[in-house]
Scaffold this active site. Structure first.
Site, mmCIF file in Angstrom:
data_model
loop_
_atom_site.group_PDB
_atom_site.id
_atom_site.type_symbol
_atom_site.label_atom_id
_atom_site.label_comp_id
_atom_site.label_asym_id
_atom_site.label_seq_id
_atom_site.Cartn_x
_atom_site.Cartn_y
_atom_site.Cartn_z
ATOM 1 N N LYS A 203 -10.000 -9.314 14.253
ATOM 2 C CA LYS A 203 -9.500 -10.868 14.321
ATOM 3 C C LYS A 203 -7.853 -10.841 14.293
ATOM 4 C CE LYS A 203 -11.722 -12.399 10.752
ATOM 5 N NZ LYS A 203 -12.562 -11.137 10.541
ATOM 6 N N ASP A 223 -10.310 1.138 17.827
ATOM 7 C CA ASP A 223 -11.162 0.548 16.917
ATOM 8 C C ASP A 223 -12.459 1.129 17.247
ATOM 9 O OD1 ASP A 223 -13.140 -1.062 15.675
ATOM 10 O OD2 ASP A 223 -11.546 -2.764 15.511
ATOM 11 N N VAL A 282 0.417 -4.552 8.043
ATOM 12 C CA VAL A 282 0.025 -6.083 7.455
ATOM 13 C C VAL A 282 -1.528 -5.901 6.993
ATOM 14 C CG1 VAL A 282 0.127 -8.634 7.746
ATOM 15 C CG2 VAL A 282 1.640 -7.057 9.134
ATOM 16 N N ALA A 283 -1.896 -4.590 6.893
ATOM 17 C CA ALA A 283 -3.496 -4.630 6.646
ATOM 18 C C ALA A 283 -3.501 -4.357 5.122
ATOM 19 C CB ALA A 283 -4.182 -3.506 7.387
ATOM 20 N N ARG A 284 -3.497 -3.073 4.534
ATOM 21 C CA ARG A 284 -3.555 -2.742 3.370
ATOM 22 C C ARG A 284 -2.551 -1.541 3.082
ATOM 23 N NH1 ARG A 284 -4.902 -6.802 2.601
ATOM 24 N NH2 ARG A 284 -6.456 -7.887 1.394
ATOM 25 N N GLU A 313 0.374 -2.991 -6.048
ATOM 26 C CA GLU A 313 1.375 -4.403 -5.546
ATOM 27 C C GLU A 313 1.407 -5.039 -7.097
ATOM 28 O OE1 GLU A 313 -0.437 -6.595 -2.571
ATOM 29 O OE2 GLU A 313 0.062 -5.110 -0.996
ATOM 30 N N HIS A 331 3.538 -9.022 0.701
ATOM 31 C CA HIS A 331 2.124 -9.467 1.046
ATOM 32 C C HIS A 331 2.242 -11.067 1.291
ATOM 33 C CE1 HIS A 331 -2.338 -8.321 0.238
ATOM 34 N NE2 HIS A 331 -2.065 -9.236 1.200
ATOM 35 N N ALA A 334 -0.520 -13.909 4.812
ATOM 36 C CA ALA A 334 -1.540 -15.012 4.815
ATOM 37 C C ALA A 334 -0.489 -16.089 4.221
ATOM 38 C CB ALA A 334 -2.681 -14.816 3.922
HETATM 39 N N1 LIG Z 1 -1.072 -9.182 4.496
HETATM 40 C C1 LIG Z 1 -2.005 -9.887 4.633
HETATM 41 O O1 LIG Z 1 -1.508 -11.081 3.826
HETATM 42 C C2 LIG Z 1 -3.372 -10.130 5.251
HETATM 43 C C3 LIG Z 1 -4.106 -8.961 5.613
HETATM 44 N N2 LIG Z 1 -5.093 -9.016 6.232
HETATM 45 C C4 LIG Z 1 -5.928 -7.599 6.147
HETATM 46 O O2 LIG Z 1 -5.927 -7.226 7.701
HETATM 47 C C5 LIG Z 1 -7.005 -6.525 7.821
HETATM 48 C C6 LIG Z 1 -7.580 -7.101 9.182
HETATM 49 O O3 LIG Z 1 -8.100 -8.389 8.916
HETATM 50 P P1 LIG Z 1 -9.183 -8.921 9.839
HETATM 51 O O4 LIG Z 1 -8.671 -8.704 11.360
HETATM 52 O O5 LIG Z 1 -9.238 -10.690 9.689
HETATM 53 O O6 LIG Z 1 -10.515 -8.247 9.763
HETATM 54 P P2 LIG Z 1 -11.536 -7.952 10.813
HETATM 55 O O7 LIG Z 1 -12.838 -7.252 10.083
HETATM 56 O O8 LIG Z 1 -11.804 -9.077 11.904
HETATM 57 O O9 LIG Z 1 -11.130 -6.560 11.605
HETATM 58 C C7 LIG Z 1 -10.915 -5.288 11.382
HETATM 59 C C8 LIG Z 1 -11.240 -4.372 12.470
HETATM 60 O O10 LIG Z 1 -10.870 -3.137 11.977
HETATM 61 C C9 LIG Z 1 -11.913 -2.266 12.438
HETATM 62 N N3 LIG Z 1 -11.859 -0.957 11.759
HETATM 63 C C10 LIG Z 1 -12.512 -0.551 10.785
HETATM 64 N N4 LIG Z 1 -12.694 0.731 10.599
HETATM 65 C C11 LIG Z 1 -11.672 1.213 11.271
HETATM 66 C C12 LIG Z 1 -11.196 2.575 11.659
HETATM 67 N N5 LIG Z 1 -11.699 3.750 10.912
HETATM 68 N N6 LIG Z 1 -10.313 2.637 12.380
HETATM 69 C C13 LIG Z 1 -9.790 1.431 13.467
HETATM 70 N N7 LIG Z 1 -10.308 0.416 13.077
HETATM 71 C C14 LIG Z 1 -11.288 0.148 12.335
HETATM 72 C C15 LIG Z 1 -13.035 -2.947 12.485
HETATM 73 O O11 LIG Z 1 -14.215 -2.767 13.489
HETATM 74 C C16 LIG Z 1 -12.567 -4.457 12.765
HETATM 75 O O12 LIG Z 1 -12.744 -4.626 14.087
HETATM 76 C C17 LIG Z 1 -7.809 -6.622 6.647
HETATM 77 O O13 LIG Z 1 -7.532 -5.206 5.919
HETATM 78 C C18 LIG Z 1 -7.517 -7.702 5.849
HETATM 79 O O14 LIG Z 1 -7.454 -7.644 4.495
HETATM 80 C C19 LIG Z 1 -5.666 -10.025 6.511
HETATM 81 C C20 LIG Z 1 -5.190 -11.189 6.474
HETATM 82 C C21 LIG Z 1 -4.120 -11.346 5.798
HETATM 83 O O1 LIG Z 2 -6.578 -11.934 3.372
HETATM 84 C C1 LIG Z 2 -6.215 -10.909 3.172
HETATM 85 O O2 LIG Z 2 -6.718 -10.000 3.178
HETATM 86 C C2 LIG Z 2 -4.880 -10.952 2.496
HETATM 87 O O3 LIG Z 2 -4.415 -9.806 2.221
HETATM 88 C C3 LIG Z 2 -4.129 -12.176 2.006
HETATM 89 O O4 LIG Z 2 -3.877 -12.006 0.598
HETATM 90 P P1 LIG Z 2 -3.555 -13.154 -0.332
HETATM 91 O O5 LIG Z 2 -4.690 -13.978 -0.135
HETATM 92 O O6 LIG Z 2 -2.249 -13.600 0.476
HETATM 93 O O7 LIG Z 2 -3.501 -12.381 -1.644
#
Ligand SMILES: NC(=O)C1=CN([C@@H]2O[C@H](COP(=O)(O)OP(=O)(O)OC[C@H]3O[C@@H](n4cnc5c(N)ncnc54)[C@H](O)[C@@H]3O)[C@@H](O)[C@H]2O)C=CC1
Ligand SMILES: O=C(O)C(=O)COP(=O)(O)O
Length: 595
Positions: A203, A223, A282-284, A313, A331, A334
């Site tokens: 997403k 991916d 911005v992932a982890r 963190e 962080h 979101a």
């Molecule tokens: N910094 C922040 O505040 C936020 C961080 N995130 C993080 O962003 C990341 C992605 O979130 P979404 O897009 O919503 O999740 P999502 O589940 O829609 O997308 C994750 C994608 O990663 C792919 N994936 C899984 N293993 C993989 C690998 N080994 N290599 C490459 N791709 C792989 C999956 O197939 C999937 O398409 C999550 O870790 C989430 O926690 C999300 C929202 C806010």
């Molecule tokens: O939704 C996620 O994966 C995030 O990393 C957002 O984290 P937060 O809810 O802002 O602590």
């Protein structure tokens, strides 16, 4: 013999106890009250309306006001932020649900400390790496997240980091504030025409890709699980991991933190990158080996990094954060007003729904069953549990139940029939009467596996209209002896079969005998030599014992041969009544089964 956790040990049979349904299990600590607004808007079918005590929801991190207000309509809400792990473990035993963001570790200790009261953990966001999912599942605790409401915010933050990093915005800002004017030092790099590798095309990753295309970048993605046509539709080429990191000028990380992605960027992978690559995360934090990144920055392999997330963190004494070529945010991906309100409402709805016994569409550790499918399957869910409960009571004490086969008779194509919930409820029915385990749709598969109970599923494809999802469910237990020999099929398994008639589960077959008794109250199964007057004799013994008969049916192989009589009763007959039934000369065997 006690039931054992070892997979090689059989289940042992002990007296039945009545158990609650999955719905009432989820709502079992109290009779939950729900406001008409919530009831009408979101939960029309599965709400418990009784106005009893409210559940308690612990909100352990800041949640948008709209979500908190929604929760308050339904529950007592305790907003306690910054709890220590010990304080969380202490509080949790008083809570039915817990809502967290990324800052709270929901560890195994939390589930163990809850004493079984915690029914739902709501993660107000996407990443669930801070929740011990295995422990949640083992404790039958549903975990739900809010997977969509912060997607755009995270993507926008990724783009913000990408653009600000390439133009040194943060460093230049700090320098101007320090009274300097260093126009030559902060010359940046352009984005247009550069290659961006989006790692994780889900997403957030696909929204980042869409926006980067708008900035004139050439976008590739890696991916392993993303469909190529979705990437093509955005003009993005899906490539291998090595190709992505070797050809990128910018790398943006958007995959979840899993054992497979942990430290996926490390010394080895940095060495394969283009010299001068720039990285956004911005992932982890855990997807990067942070020490290796410091080395890559010092060596000039990585020219810059912009990081929103860190392994620990907040990061402590981090060389990485202090590195002059690193831009760091706490962080914030979101953290927009809009995303936080959206996430709060999304998670509040999911938690309230789950406490009401709904199967949440955003369940992370349980079958996700869409509302339409659930409403169609609902009577079969009840049938499945009752058949499980019934068949296990037919097993003779001391037998071990190891192998169960469920056959679904349906005119639907296999792809069109999701049986996970049915299997879970059969498992619940099978295990709960013979153990102290609490089983629900969250931990059914886990509990079965832990007990060495194999449940095989088969489909029996029927001709005809696939209007109804199922025609019948048959449950067979093999390699056991039965306390009611007539329940054995020709091939020696205990076999029962049921159907849904007018929305009500019915038992329709026992062994080779066809019967028809609604699965309400309890049942007496009785094999007799088929002859006139039997129904009257049994009926009068029950009526003398003040037991109301709700249903009676006789299935026979041939006139005047053996027949099985199934009698539905509203009350439990006394031992004396059951003894008298057994003493009727034509009665060869009988069994009383609680449903
Ligand atoms: N910094 C922040 O505040 C936020 C961080 N995130 C993080 O962003 C990341 C992605 O979130 P979404 O897009 O919503 O999740 P999502 O589940 O829609 O997308 C994750 C994608 O990663 C792919 N994936 C899984 N293993 C993989 C690998 N080994 N290599 C490459 N791709 C792989 C999956 O197939 C999937 O398409 C999550 O870790 C989430 O926690 C999300 C929202 C806010
Ligand atoms: O939704 C996620 O994966 C995030 O990393 C957002 O984290 P937060 O809810 O802002 O602590």
């Amino acid at each position: 013999m006690a039931a054992s956790a070892s997979s090689s040990v059989n289940l042992s049979i002990k007296p039945t106890r009545t158990s609650l349904s999955w719905k009432t299990h989820l709502a079992s600590t109290s009779a939950f009250a729900v406001s008409p607004r919530l009831a009408n808007r979101h939960y029309p079918r599965f709400v418990i309306f009784s106005m009893g005590a409210k559940p308690t929801v612990l909100v352990a991190e800041k949640l948008g006001e709209a979500g908190v207000n929604l929760l308050k309509e339904f529950a007592d809400v305790d907003c306690s932020y910054n709890l220590t792990p010990e304080e969380l473990c202490t509080k949790i035993s008083l809570c039915d649900a817990l809502i967290v963001r990324s800052g709270t570790k929901v560890s195994r200790e939390v589930f163990e400390s809850s004493g079984g009261r915690l029914k739902v953990v709501g993660r107000a966001g996407v990443g669930i790496d801070n929740v011990d999912l295995a422990a949640a599942t083992e404790h039958g605790c549903l975990v739900v997240n809010a997977p969509t409401a912060n997607t755009v915010a995270a993507a926008e933050h990724g783009i913000a980091l990408l653009t600000s990093m390439s133009r040194n915005v943060a460093q230049a800002d700090a320098s101007v504030k320090a009274g300097k004017w260093l126009r030559n030092k902060y010359v940046g790099v352009s984005l247009v025409g550069k290659t961006l590798a989006v790692m994780g095309f889900g997403k957030v990753g696909s929204e980042v890709a869409r926006r980067a295309k708008g900035l004139g970048m050439h976008v590739i993605a890696h991916d392993p699980y993303a469909p190529a046509d979705r990437a093509r539709a955005l003009g993005v080429e899906l490539v291998s991991f090595d190709k992505a990191i070797a050809s990128a000028d910018f790398i943006s990380l958007h995959m979840p933190l899993t054992p497979a992605t942990n430290k996926i960027l490390n010394d080895g992978t940095f060495a394969k990158m283009k010299k001068g690559v720039r990285i956004v995360n911005v992932a982890r934090g855990g997807v990067i080996d942070e020490d290796a990144l410091v080395r890559a920055l010092d060596a000039g392999i990585v020219a810059q990094a912009a990081l929103d997330v860190f392994t620990v963190e907040p990061p402590k004494d981090s060389k990485l954060v202090l590195h002059e070529n690193v831009t760091a945010t706490p962080h914030l991906g979101a953290s927009t007003m809009e995303a936080q309100e959206g996430v709060a409402v999304e998670i509040a709805e999911a938690v309230v729904g789950a406490l009401n016994g709904e199967l949440a569409a955003t369940a992370v550790n349980a079958p996700m069953v869409p509302a339409e499918v659930l409403s169609e399957l609902k009577p079969f869910v009840a049938l499945a549990e009752k058949l499980g409960k019934l068949v296990v009571q037919l097993v003779a004490g001391g037998s071990g139940v190891k192998s169960v086969t469920v056959t679904y008779g349906s005119a639907r194509a296999p792809d069109d029939l999701d049986t996970r919930l049915l299997r879970a409820m059969i498992t619940k029915g099978l295990i709960e009467p013979i153990s102290s385990a609490f089983v629900n749709f969250v931990n059914a598969d886990f509990t079965a596996k832990q007990r060495g109970l194999r449940i095989a599923e088969e489909r029996f494809l029927l001709n005809g209209s696939p209007e109804s999802p199922l025609e019948f469910i048959q449950v067979q237990i093999s390699s056991v002896t039965s306390k009611f020999a007539s329940a054995l099929s020709d091939s020696g398994e205990i076999r029962v079969e049921g159907k849904v008639k007018d929305g009500i589960p019915h038992l329709t077959k026992v062994g080779s005998f066809e019967v028809d008794v609604s699965l309400e109250g309890s049942i007496i199964l009785c094999r007799q030599v088929d002859q006139p007057g039997m129904i009257g004799k049994v009926g009068s013994i029950l009526s003398e014992g003040n037991v109301n008969v709700s249903f009676m049916s006789v299935g026979r192989i041939a006139p005047r041969k053996h027949a099985v009589m199934a009698i539905g009763v509203d009350e439990q007959p006394s031992k004396e009544s059951l003894k008298r039934i057994g003493e009727i000369p034509a009665v060869e065997e009988f069994v009383y089964l609680k449903i």
